[in-house]
Enzyme design. Structure first.
Site, PDB file in Angstrom:
ATOM      1  N   TYR A  50       0.694  -0.988  -0.101  1.00 32.71           N
ATOM      2  CA  TYR A  50      -0.439   0.310   0.173  1.00 32.71           C
ATOM      3  C   TYR A  50       0.927   1.384   0.127  1.00 32.71           C
ATOM      4  O   TYR A  50       1.425   1.784   1.145  1.00 32.71           O
ATOM      5  CB  TYR A  50      -0.752   0.179   1.214  1.00 32.71           C
ATOM      6  CG  TYR A  50      -2.138  -1.269   1.178  1.00 32.71           C
ATOM      7  CD1 TYR A  50      -2.374  -1.823   0.490  1.00 32.71           C
ATOM      8  CD2 TYR A  50      -2.129  -1.154   2.433  1.00 32.71           C
ATOM      9  CE1 TYR A  50      -2.872  -2.592   0.429  1.00 32.71           C
ATOM     10  CE2 TYR A  50      -3.388  -2.653   2.706  1.00 32.71           C
ATOM     11  CZ  TYR A  50      -3.261  -3.401   1.195  1.00 32.71           C
ATOM     12  OH  TYR A  50      -5.086  -4.074   1.785  1.00 32.71           O
ATOM     13  N   PHE A 196     -13.026  -5.349   2.229  1.00 29.72           N
ATOM     14  CA  PHE A 196     -14.344  -4.438   1.337  1.00 29.72           C
ATOM     15  C   PHE A 196     -15.463  -4.839   2.220  1.00 29.72           C
ATOM     16  O   PHE A 196     -16.971  -5.372   2.006  1.00 29.72           O
ATOM     17  CB  PHE A 196     -14.356  -4.705  -0.365  1.00 29.72           C
ATOM     18  CG  PHE A 196     -13.374  -4.326  -1.023  1.00 29.72           C
ATOM     19  CD1 PHE A 196     -12.240  -3.124  -0.678  1.00 29.72           C
ATOM     20  CD2 PHE A 196     -13.448  -5.158  -2.357  1.00 29.72           C
ATOM     21  CE1 PHE A 196     -11.846  -2.506  -1.749  1.00 29.72           C
ATOM     22  CE2 PHE A 196     -12.358  -4.237  -2.953  1.00 29.72           C
ATOM     23  CZ  PHE A 196     -11.596  -3.488  -3.028  1.00 29.72           C
ATOM     24  N   PRO A 197     -15.222  -4.560   3.335  1.00 28.60           N
ATOM     25  CA  PRO A 197     -16.660  -5.055   4.221  1.00 28.60           C
ATOM     26  C   PRO A 197     -17.675  -3.613   3.581  1.00 28.60           C
ATOM     27  O   PRO A 197     -19.292  -4.047   4.433  1.00 28.60           O
ATOM     28  CB  PRO A 197     -16.474  -4.462   5.901  1.00 28.60           C
ATOM     29  CG  PRO A 197     -15.096  -4.179   5.595  1.00 28.60           C
ATOM     30  CD  PRO A 197     -14.448  -4.555   4.625  1.00 28.60           C
ATOM     31  N   GLY A 200     -16.295  -1.282  -0.227  1.00 35.52           N
ATOM     32  CA  GLY A 200     -14.266  -0.709  -0.817  1.00 35.52           C
ATOM     33  C   GLY A 200     -15.110   0.848  -1.975  1.00 35.52           C
ATOM     34  O   GLY A 200     -15.807   0.971  -1.035  1.00 35.52           O
ATOM     35  N   PHE A 201     -14.458   0.326  -2.798  1.00 37.76           N
ATOM     36  CA  PHE A 201     -13.725   1.434  -3.504  1.00 37.76           C
ATOM     37  C   PHE A 201     -15.382   1.389  -4.551  1.00 37.76           C
ATOM     38  O   PHE A 201     -15.992   2.184  -5.279  1.00 37.76           O
ATOM     39  CB  PHE A 201     -13.495   1.426  -5.141  1.00 37.76           C
ATOM     40  CG  PHE A 201     -11.845   1.018  -4.392  1.00 37.76           C
ATOM     41  CD1 PHE A 201     -11.327   2.995  -4.056  1.00 37.76           C
ATOM     42  CD2 PHE A 201     -11.545   0.514  -4.302  1.00 37.76           C
ATOM     43  CE1 PHE A 201      -9.926   2.589  -3.609  1.00 37.76           C
ATOM     44  CE2 PHE A 201     -10.070   0.534  -4.099  1.00 37.76           C
ATOM     45  CZ  PHE A 201      -9.303   1.399  -3.221  1.00 37.76           C
ATOM     46  N   THR A 202     -16.730   0.814  -3.909  1.00 44.89           N
ATOM     47  CA  THR A 202     -17.902   0.886  -4.868  1.00 44.89           C
ATOM     48  C   THR A 202     -19.084   1.005  -3.791  1.00 44.89           C
ATOM     49  O   THR A 202     -19.672  -0.504  -3.524  1.00 44.89           O
ATOM     50  CB  THR A 202     -18.234  -0.205  -5.092  1.00 44.89           C
ATOM     51  OG1 THR A 202     -17.130  -0.440  -6.842  1.00 44.89           O
ATOM     52  CG2 THR A 202     -19.484  -0.189  -6.542  1.00 44.89           C
ATOM     53  N   PRO A 203     -19.022   1.749  -2.547  1.00 40.85           N
ATOM     54  CA  PRO A 203     -20.087   1.373  -1.506  1.00 40.85           C
ATOM     55  C   PRO A 203     -20.912   1.013  -1.509  1.00 40.85           C
ATOM     56  O   PRO A 203     -22.041   1.334  -2.476  1.00 40.85           O
ATOM     57  CB  PRO A 203     -20.200   2.839  -0.758  1.00 40.85           C
ATOM     58  CG  PRO A 203     -18.963   3.517  -1.465  1.00 40.85           C
ATOM     59  CD  PRO A 203     -18.358   2.917  -2.851  1.00 40.85           C
TER      60      PRO A 203
END
Ligand SMILES: NC(=O)c1ccc[n+]([C@@H]2O[C@H](COP(=O)([O-])OP(=O)(O)OC[C@H]3O[C@@H](n4cnc5c(N)ncnc54)[C@H](OP(=O)(O)O)[C@@H]3O)[C@@H](O)[C@H]2O)c1
Length: 270
Positions: A50, A196-197, A200-203
């Site tokens: 990261y 991605f709980p 992630g980048f697509t809430p």
């Protein structure tokens, strides 16, 4: 099993855009990390890829010397290129270098937990890379091992090489494709840590999440996290945020008790 509280903190998005380079406001990132620990978080998820290196350096700057109860989980098996791509890095040499990078950038002599990140459940053999990590563990550089992005068969193969304390796979209220791995970890007494709980980048967003949230005076994101906590007792959360307000909100989701009717609603309509 990882011996930590059920809600931790995922640090990936503290890096710059595309999880590459420094964040726009590094002091804010350090503030969020310090606040997380102050609020009782004892599980921080990171990786040296990261940034690369950036997120581990922020963690060290913000939190070192680490409180004794803090478990930092890192992952290896990928490397970054200047065009922000993610490439597998599974040779024994690359894994050894990655473990030493993590040790140096986190400022520790032994890593608490290292997840081997594989390209996917159909990605072939993990014998060589997992054996390489098991050797580094034998040498005392790693306390515990885990897997990321792995399916049940890979988990079984890894367990034939060394103990696995956690599996970190993509899973949330709107994406339940990994049910079979979750079931395996329940049966085997291994922590399951959905990445991605919150999508992630697509809430994650849905009318049902909003409805259930409204009945509890909560937010839809809190319901999404609470759903995961209700899903199985071995689920541990690592929601990511760069905001203290969201951090507080996410930690408070542990107090949200969903009813059987709520769960049925969320299960039937996602
Ligand atoms: N093993 C793997 O391959 C893998 C892959 C991806 C991620 N991970 C790990 O999983 C962790 C979690 O994933 P993630 O951070 O990408 O995704 P996530 O936790 O599903 O969602 C993070 C996103 O949700 C927003 N958010 C967080 N709390 C919120 C709230 N209460 N209300 C509204 N929005 C909220 C954040 O924005 P704000 O900053 O504005 O709050 C951020 O954009 C990562 O930090 C990383 O450690 C692992």
């Amino acid at each position: 099993m990882l011996n930590v509280k059920r809600i931790g903190y995922g640090a990936m998005q503290l890096a710059g855009p595309g999880v590459y380079g420094p964040p726009a406001d590094p002091e804010n990132a350090r503030t969020v990390l310090r606040k997380a620990v102050e609020l009782g978080v004892d599980h921080v998820d990171t990786s040296d890829f990261y940034g690369p290196h950036v997120v581990n350096e922020l963690i060290r700057e913000a939190l070192h010397p680490y409180p004794e109860h803090l478990t930092i989980v890192t992952k290896v098996g990928y490397r970054r290129t200047p065009d922000k791509a993610w490439l597998p890095a599974h040779s024994a040499e690359e894994l050894r270098a990655a473990v030493h990078d993590n040790l140096r950038n986190l400022g520790v002599e032994r890593l608490d937990v290292v997840n081997l990140r594989v390209p996917g459940r159909d990605s072939g053999s993990l014998e060589e890379p997992f054996t390489a990590l098991a050797e580094l563990r034998e040498q005392g550089l790693i306390r515990d091992l885990g897997l990321s992005n792995a399916g049940p068969e890979q988990l079984a193969r890894a367990l034939s090489i060394a103990p696995v304390v956690c599996v970190q796979n993509q899973y949330n209220v709107a994406d339940r494709q990994d049910e079979d791995t979750l079931a395996e970890t329940v049966e085997k007494g291994i922590s399951y840590v959905p990445f991605f709980p919150l999508g992630g980048f697509t809430p994650v967003r849905s009318r049902v999440l909003d409805e259930v949230a409204e009945t509890h005076g909560a937010t839809s994101r809190q319901v999404a996290l609470a759903w995961l906590l209700h899903r199985a007792p071995n689920v541990l959360l690592i929601p990511g945020t760069s905001s203290v307000r969201h951090l507080e909100e996410n930690l408070a989701s542990g107090d949200l008790h969903l009813s059987a009717a709520d769960l049925t609603l969320l299960d039937t309509t996602g």
